[in-house]
Enzyme design. Structure first.
Site, PDB file in Angstrom:
ATOM      1  N   CYS A 116       7.819   3.122  -6.559  1.00 43.44           N
ATOM      2  CA  CYS A 116       9.207   3.231  -7.021  1.00 43.44           C
ATOM      3  C   CYS A 116       9.416   2.330  -8.250  1.00 43.44           C
ATOM      4  O   CYS A 116       8.924   2.644  -9.326  1.00 43.44           O
ATOM      5  CB  CYS A 116      10.175   2.913  -5.889  1.00 43.44           C
ATOM      6  N   HIS A 214       8.551   6.285  -1.626  1.00 40.64           N
ATOM      7  CA  HIS A 214       8.255   5.123  -0.787  1.00 40.64           C
ATOM      8  C   HIS A 214       7.323   5.506   0.353  1.00 40.64           C
ATOM      9  O   HIS A 214       7.749   5.665   1.500  1.00 40.64           O
ATOM     10  CB  HIS A 214       9.556   4.526  -0.244  1.00 40.64           C
ATOM     11  N   GLU A 216       5.329   3.735   1.991  1.00 45.69           N
ATOM     12  CA  GLU A 216       5.229   2.702   3.034  1.00 45.69           C
ATOM     13  C   GLU A 216       6.205   2.935   4.178  1.00 45.69           C
ATOM     14  O   GLU A 216       6.039   2.357   5.257  1.00 45.69           O
ATOM     15  CB  GLU A 216       5.446   1.311   2.416  1.00 45.69           C
TER      16      GLU A 216
END
Length: 240
Positions: A116, A214, A216
């Site tokens: 990001c 994102h 994660e």
């Protein structure tokens, strides 16, 4: 010597509260990043902002890979623009630290992953620029998700190194109001249905990949596995 590669992850430096402590300056980051690196086979090390290019050189000399994490907007002056009215908060210490880290990572040819803001910082470090407020371009604010939530965005991956790590069509968690507009030295490898750049990677054999989403926060280990594999390979090549 361990074959576990050590991955540095940049952090916020902001005020936070926990336990009986209120509004305390803190170096912090959502644990999703470190957990994703660990699950991919790496050892995460957090890198809070340090006001020295020499510190960037010292720490990267000891690491096998670098992850530039998400976070606040980048100061528009870093890419030669005045702030849009929607860009009101940035952190100059973190901007400077990450630019020093990326410059040194380029010199060392260290594997790098940007997530990001991290992808945006990679573009800025290379002399590129950003779309400061994406709704002004695409006509909606759906990329921004909610105040504390992500929105699913359909992404098409267009080959390259990323194509071996991520499905060709996938839905990813998004939370951003900016995007990369110019990315010298990187090739575009993913877009969404609005034509927004969703991933880029460096030419050549070095692992230097940025994703606008994102991973994660989702079951999306591919890019972390790619980073850790590249870091492990580099670590092995440096051994006597």
């Amino acid at each position: 010597m361990s074959d576990l590669p050590v991955i540095g992850i940049t952090t916020y430096r902001q005020r936070a509260s926990w336990g009986t402590w209120t509004d305390v300056p803190a170096d912090l980051l959502p644990s999703d990043y470190a957990q994703a690196v660990e699950q991919a086979g790496g050892v995460p090390v957090l890198l809070p902002p340090v006001a020295s290019d020499a510190a960037a050189a010292a720490v990267l000399d000891r690491l096998d890979g670098l992850l530039i994490a998400g976070g606040a907007d980048i100061n528009p002056s870093r890419y030669g623009q005045q702030p849009d009215p929607h860009v009101v908060t940035w952190y100059d210490d973190r901007d400077a630290w990450e630019l020093w880290l990326l410059g040194e990572a380029d010199r060392l040819r260290l594997p790098v992953l940007g997530i990001c803001r991290g992808m945006q910082m990679m573009a800025v470090s290379a002399g590129g620029a950003l779309v400061q407020h994406l709704p002004d371009v695409v006509g909606h604010d759906e990329h921004a998700g909610g105040a504390s939530s992500y929105r699913g965005t359909a992404v098409r991956v267009e080959g390259g190194r990323l194509g071996a790590l991520v499905p060709p069509e996938t839905t990813v968690p998004s939370h951003h109001h900016q995007a990369v507009a110019e990315h010298p030295g990187f090739r575009a490898v993913a877009h969404d249905d609005d034509g927004v750049l969703q991933a880029m990677e460096a030419d050549g054999d070095r692992f230097a990949v940025g994703v606008q989403w994102h991973p994660e926060t989702a079951d999306d280990p591919g890019v972390f596995e790619g980073l850790v594999a590249a870091a492990r390979e580099r670590s092995a090549a440096r051994r006597p």
